[in-house]
Design a protein around this motif. Structure first.
Motif, PDB file in Angstrom:
ATOM      1  N   GLU A 227      19.495   7.794   1.304  1.00  0.00           N
ATOM      2  CA  GLU A 227      19.946   6.526   0.753  1.00  0.00           C
ATOM      3  C   GLU A 227      19.973   5.375   1.754  1.00  0.00           C
ATOM      4  O   GLU A 227      19.527   4.256   1.430  1.00  0.00           O
ATOM      5  CB  GLU A 227      21.322   6.695   0.120  1.00  0.00           C
ATOM      6  N   PRO A 228      20.467   5.550   2.985  1.00  0.00           N
ATOM      7  CA  PRO A 228      20.493   4.412   3.919  1.00  0.00           C
ATOM      8  C   PRO A 228      19.104   3.835   4.215  1.00  0.00           C
ATOM      9  O   PRO A 228      18.949   2.615   4.330  1.00  0.00           O
ATOM     10  CB  PRO A 228      21.131   5.001   5.177  1.00  0.00           C
ATOM     11  N   VAL A 229      18.096   4.697   4.319  1.00  0.00           N
ATOM     12  CA  VAL A 229      16.741   4.206   4.594  1.00  0.00           C
ATOM     13  C   VAL A 229      16.179   3.483   3.369  1.00  0.00           C
ATOM     14  O   VAL A 229      15.586   2.400   3.478  1.00  0.00           O
ATOM     15  CB  VAL A 229      15.814   5.370   4.996  1.00  0.00           C
TER      16      VAL A 229
ATOM     17  N   ARG B 299      14.869  -1.642   0.532  1.00  0.00           N
ATOM     18  CA  ARG B 299      15.001  -2.514  -0.635  1.00  0.00           C
ATOM     19  C   ARG B 299      15.640  -3.858  -0.275  1.00  0.00           C
ATOM     20  O   ARG B 299      15.401  -4.855  -0.961  1.00  0.00           O
ATOM     21  CB  ARG B 299      15.832  -1.817  -1.712  1.00  0.00           C
ATOM     22  N   ARG B 300      16.459  -3.893   0.768  1.00  0.00           N
ATOM     23  CA  ARG B 300      17.102  -5.150   1.159  1.00  0.00           C
ATOM     24  C   ARG B 300      16.190  -6.052   1.981  1.00  0.00           C
ATOM     25  O   ARG B 300      16.514  -7.216   2.220  1.00  0.00           O
ATOM     26  CB  ARG B 300      18.374  -4.863   1.976  1.00  0.00           C
TER      27      ARG B 300
ATOM     28  N   CYS C 269      10.514  -0.344   5.770  1.00  0.00           N
ATOM     29  CA  CYS C 269      10.051  -0.304   4.382  1.00  0.00           C
ATOM     30  C   CYS C 269       9.128   0.879   4.141  1.00  0.00           C
ATOM     31  O   CYS C 269       9.176   1.507   3.069  1.00  0.00           O
ATOM     32  CB  CYS C 269       9.344  -1.604   4.033  1.00  0.00           C
ATOM     33  N   LEU C 270       8.283   1.188   5.101  1.00  0.00           N
ATOM     34  CA  LEU C 270       7.406   2.352   4.956  1.00  0.00           C
ATOM     35  C   LEU C 270       8.226   3.634   4.906  1.00  0.00           C
ATOM     36  O   LEU C 270       7.965   4.526   4.073  1.00  0.00           O
ATOM     37  CB  LEU C 270       6.409   2.411   6.118  1.00  0.00           C
ATOM     38  N   TYR C 271       9.209   3.720   5.774  1.00  0.00           N
ATOM     39  CA  TYR C 271      10.089   4.895   5.755  1.00  0.00           C
ATOM     40  C   TYR C 271      10.834   4.986   4.429  1.00  0.00           C
ATOM     41  O   TYR C 271      11.069   6.082   3.902  1.00  0.00           O
ATOM     42  CB  TYR C 271      11.098   4.812   6.904  1.00  0.00           C
ATOM     43  N   GLY C 272      11.244   3.835   3.895  1.00  0.00           N
ATOM     44  CA  GLY C 272      11.961   3.842   2.618  1.00  0.00           C
ATOM     45  C   GLY C 272      11.117   4.429   1.504  1.00  0.00           C
ATOM     46  O   GLY C 272      11.608   5.192   0.660  1.00  0.00           O
ATOM     47  N   ALA C 273       9.836   4.086   1.474  1.00  0.00           N
ATOM     48  CA  ALA C 273       8.942   4.640   0.455  1.00  0.00           C
ATOM     49  C   ALA C 273       8.830   6.151   0.598  1.00  0.00           C
ATOM     50  O   ALA C 273       8.896   6.899  -0.395  1.00  0.00           O
ATOM     51  CB  ALA C 273       7.566   3.997   0.567  1.00  0.00           C
TER      52      ALA C 273
ATOM     53  N   LEU D 131       0.832  -1.203   0.000  1.00  0.00           N
ATOM     54  CA  LEU D 131       0.000   0.000   0.000  1.00  0.00           C
ATOM     55  C   LEU D 131       0.870   1.257   0.000  1.00  0.00           C
ATOM     56  O   LEU D 131       0.656   2.179  -0.793  1.00  0.00           O
ATOM     57  CB  LEU D 131      -0.928  -0.007   1.218  1.00  0.00           C
ATOM     58  N   ALA D 132       1.872   1.291   0.869  1.00  0.00           N
ATOM     59  CA  ALA D 132       2.727   2.477   0.961  1.00  0.00           C
ATOM     60  C   ALA D 132       3.449   2.749  -0.356  1.00  0.00           C
ATOM     61  O   ALA D 132       3.460   3.882  -0.849  1.00  0.00           O
ATOM     62  CB  ALA D 132       3.735   2.302   2.094  1.00  0.00           C
ATOM     63  N   TRP D 133       4.019   1.738  -0.965  1.00  0.00           N
ATOM     64  CA  TRP D 133       4.771   1.962  -2.198  1.00  0.00           C
ATOM     65  C   TRP D 133       3.864   2.258  -3.390  1.00  0.00           C
ATOM     66  O   TRP D 133       4.321   2.804  -4.400  1.00  0.00           O
ATOM     67  CB  TRP D 133       5.687   0.780  -2.480  1.00  0.00           C
ATOM     68  N   SER D 134       2.578   1.939  -3.262  1.00  0.00           N
ATOM     69  CA  SER D 134       1.643   2.321  -4.324  1.00  0.00           C
ATOM     70  C   SER D 134       1.240   3.785  -4.232  1.00  0.00           C
ATOM     71  O   SER D 134       0.607   4.314  -5.146  1.00  0.00           O
ATOM     72  CB  SER D 134       0.386   1.443  -4.259  1.00  0.00           C
TER      73      SER D 134
END
Length: 529
Positions: A440-442, A447-448, A398-402, A369-372
Motif C-alpha cells: 500500500e505505501p508504494v 498515485r499521489r 510510479c513504476l514500483y507502484g504499478a 507504459l508501465a501501467w499499461s
C-alpha cells in the motif's frame, strides 16, 4: 484524440481537450471560442447579441489568442470598458496582437513584387502563405479571391492545408477549410473524372507559375517537384493536396503508375516512380487512397517512409510489423495504447532490454507504459528492472507502484535493494512498504505523484500533429467537424447567429446543442461550403 486515458492508476482527463471541446460548459467564453470557427462576417451579429457585462466577462477570462475578427470588432466597436480591458491584455501579451491584414489590392502587389522564383519557391510560398492566411482569418480576403488570383498554383494549393502548428487555432482551421471546400468544388466541376487531366495537373502542380484555374487547363510539361512548409518534417506537397481531392479511381490509377516494380529489394536502384511515391508518402496531406495503396503494393522503403511521417495515422502505427516497430518506438508522439501494443510485440521477439533501448520515452511516457502492462506482471517486472537505474526517483516510485499493484511488494523490495545497495538508501516509499509489510505505501505514493494527461504534455505543434493523425483526416475533403457544422448551419444567417449566441452566453445550452436547436436548416448563403 481520446479524452480519457486508460491507465488504471491515472484515469486522467485531458484539460486541453476538455477546454477545446465544442460542447464545453456554455457561457460567454464558450461563445468567443466558437467564433474562431465562424466566417469573419458572422462575428458582428454574434457579438451584438451579448450584453456589455457578458462581453466583459468573456474578454476578461478567455484564453488568448482570440480570433482576429473578434479582436478587430471589439477593439473598434466594443463598449469602452471592454475595449480598454482587451487592450490591456494585448499589451501584456503582445504576441497575440493580430497583424494588420492585407486587402486584395495589397495582396496582388505582394504577389507581383515578391513573385516566387524556382530557386526560392518553398521559402516564398511559406512567406506569402502566412500573409494570405492572416487576410483570410480577418475577412479582408475571401477564399474565392485567393483561388482566383494567387500565383503560383502551389501557393494557392498550400492554403488548402492546415499545418500542425495551425491546427490548435480554429480560425486557421476555418480559413484553410474554406479554401479546401472551394478548391474541391472547382476541381470536380473542371476535371470531373478525366484521368488524363487530373494526372497532368498533379504532375505540374509543384512548378506551374500560373493560378489554379490556369493549371487545370494547361498542357505544359511538368517541371521540378516541390514540397512546402516544414521541409525537414512532414513537408506539404501540392501533388498530395490534389491527390486527396481527386476521385478515388483517378487517385488509385495515378498511384498505380508509380509502382515499378512491386516490392523491390533493398539493393535495387530507385526508379523515378519510386522516388516520387516515397517522397509523397513522407509529405502531407496523407489520404486514404495513398495509404491503402502503399500498404497493398509498396516496397519496404516506402512503408518505412510512411511510418516516419509525423502525420502517419495512429491506427497504422498500431499495426506495424516487427521489422518496422523501431520506427514507432522512436517517434516523438505515440499514444500510450499504441506504444504499449508495439512494445509488447517487439519485446516478445527482441527482448525487453532491446525494446527499452529503442523506446524514446520521457518520464511520463515510461509511467504510462508501465501501467499499461499491469495485465502481464512478468513483462512489467522486466520493464521496471530495466528502467530502475535510469529513472528519476518520482518516476521510479510510479513504476514500483504499478508493479506492487499487481505482483505485491516483494518484487519491489528486491529490485530497490539491489539498486540502492542498502536499506538506508532505498526510496522512502519502499522503506515504508517494508515497515508496513504491504504494497500500500508504494501504490499510494505512486498515485499521489502529480500527473498530466499525455495530450497535455505536447507542445502546440505536437498537439496539432496528433489532431491531424486521426483516421478521419484521411478522408477529409472540406472542413474539420466543428467548422463544417458552423458552415453548414450558420454561415450568412445573422438571425441564427444571434440566437445561438444568446443561448450559449446565457448558459442555456452547450455549443453543439445550441447550433442544432436553431440551425436545423442548411444555410443558404454565399459561404464557400
Amino acid at each position: 484524440m481520446p479524452l480519457i486515458a486508460t491507465s488504471p492508476a491515472w484515469p486522467t482527463e485531458s484539460l486541453r481537450l476538455r477546454e477545446a471541446a465544442p460542447d464545453a460548459v456554455p457561457g460567454p467564453v464558450a461563445l468567443l471560442r466558437l467564433l474562431g470557427s465562424a466566417r469573419p462576417a458572422d462575428v458582428v451579429p454574434a457579438l451584438g447579441a451579448l450584453s456589455a457585462d457578458q462581453l466583459a466577462e468573456a474578454v476578461a477570462t478567455a484564453e488568448l489568442p482570440l480570433a482576429p475578427a473578434v479582436v478587430a470588432h471589439i477593439s473598434q466597436w466594443g463598449p469602452g470598458p471592454v475595449r480598454g480591458m482587451l487592450a490591456r491584455r494585448l499589451v501584456q501579451q503582445p504576441e497575440h496582437v493580430p497583424p494588420r491584414p492585407l486587402g486584395l489590392d495589397a495582396y496582388l502587389r505582394v504577389l507581383d513584387e515578391d513573385a516566387p522564383t524556382d530557386a526560392d519557391l518553398g521559402a516564398a510560398v511559406t512567406r506569402i502563405r502566412a500573409l494570405a492566411l492572416e487576410a483570410l482569418c480577418a475577412g479582408s480576403l475571401t477564399a474565392e479571391q485567393v483561388l482566383d488570383h494567387t500565383r503560383p498554383a502551389a501557393l494557392a494549393l498550400a492554403l488548402a492545408v492546415c499545418t500542425p502548428a495551425e491546427y490548435p487555432r480554429p480560425w486557421l482551421r476555418r480559413a484553410t477549410g474554406d479554401v479546401r471546400v472551394l478548391l474541391a468544388r472547382r476541381l470536380a466541376e473542371e476535371l470531373g473524372e478525366d484521368y488524363e487531366r487530373w494526372a497532368r495537373a498533379i504532375d505540374l502542380s509543384g512548378s506551374f507559375a500560373g493560378s489554379v484555374a490556369e493549371l487545370l487547363r494547361s498542357d505544359q510539361a511538368p517541371g521540378a517537384v516541390h514540397r512546402f512548409l516544414h521541409p525537414n518534417r512532414s513537408g506539404y506537397a501540392s501533388q498530395n493536396i490534389l491527390l486527396a481531392l481527386a476521385p478515388q479511381p483517378v487517385a488509385a490509377r495515378y498511384l498505380d503508375g508509380l509502382v515499378e516494380p512491386p516490392n523491390p529489394s533493398p539493393n535495387q536502384p530507385q526508379t523515378a516512380g519510386d522516388d516520387q511515391a516515397e517522397w509523397m508518402l513522407g509529405s502531407a496531406p496523407l489520404s486514404r487512397v495513398m495509404v491503402e495503396h502503399d500498404l497493398a503494393y509498396s516496397s519496404v522503403r516506402r512503408y518505412h517512409r510512411l511510418l516516419k511521417n509525423e502525420l502517419c495515422p495512429d491506427y497504422l502505427l498500431a499495426q506495424v510489423d516487427l521489422g518496422q516497430a523501431r520506427e514507432v518506438l522512436l517517434k516523438r508522439i505515440v499514444p500510450p495504447d499504441v506504444l504499449s501494443r508495439v512494445f509488447r510485440d517487439f519485446a516478445e521477439v527482441a527482448g525487453v532490454h532491446e525494446a527499452l533501448r529503442w523506446t524514446a520515452a520521457g518520464g511520463d511516457k515510461l509511467i504510462d507504459l508501465a501501467w499499461s502492462l499491469t495485465d502481464d506482471p512478468t513483462l512489467l517486472h522486466q520493464v521496471v528492472a530495466g528502467l530502475r537505474d535510469r529513472a528519476e526517483p518520482a518516476v521510479l516510485t510510479c513504476l514500483y507502484g504499478a508493479l506492487a499493484e499487481v505482483a505485491g511488494p516483494e518484487p519491489v523490495w528486491a529490485l530497490d535493494l539491489e539498486r540502492a545497495g542498502s536499506l538506508d538508501a532505498v526510496l522512502p516509499a519502499v522503506r515504508a512498504s517494508m515497515a508496513a509489510g504491504t504494497a500500500e505505501p508504494v501504490v499510494e505514493a505512486a498515485r499521489r505523484t502529480p500527473r498530466r494527461h499525455w495530450i497535455d504534455l505536447l507542445d502546440p505543434e505536437e498537439f496539432g500533429a496528433q489532431g491531424l493523425r486521426t483516421e478521419e483526416e484521411l478522408d477529409r475533403t472540406g472542413h474539420f467537424p466543428l467548422e463544417g457544422l458552423v458552415a453548414a448551419r450558420l454561415d450568412g444567417r445573422p438571425e441564427l447567429w444571434a440566437e445561438v449566441a444568446w443561448r450559449i452566453a446565457t448558459r442555456r445550452m452547450p455549443v453543439e446543442a445550441a447550433i442544432a436547436a436553431v440551425g436545423a436548416q442548411p444555410a443558404a448563403s454565399a459561404s464557400t461550403s
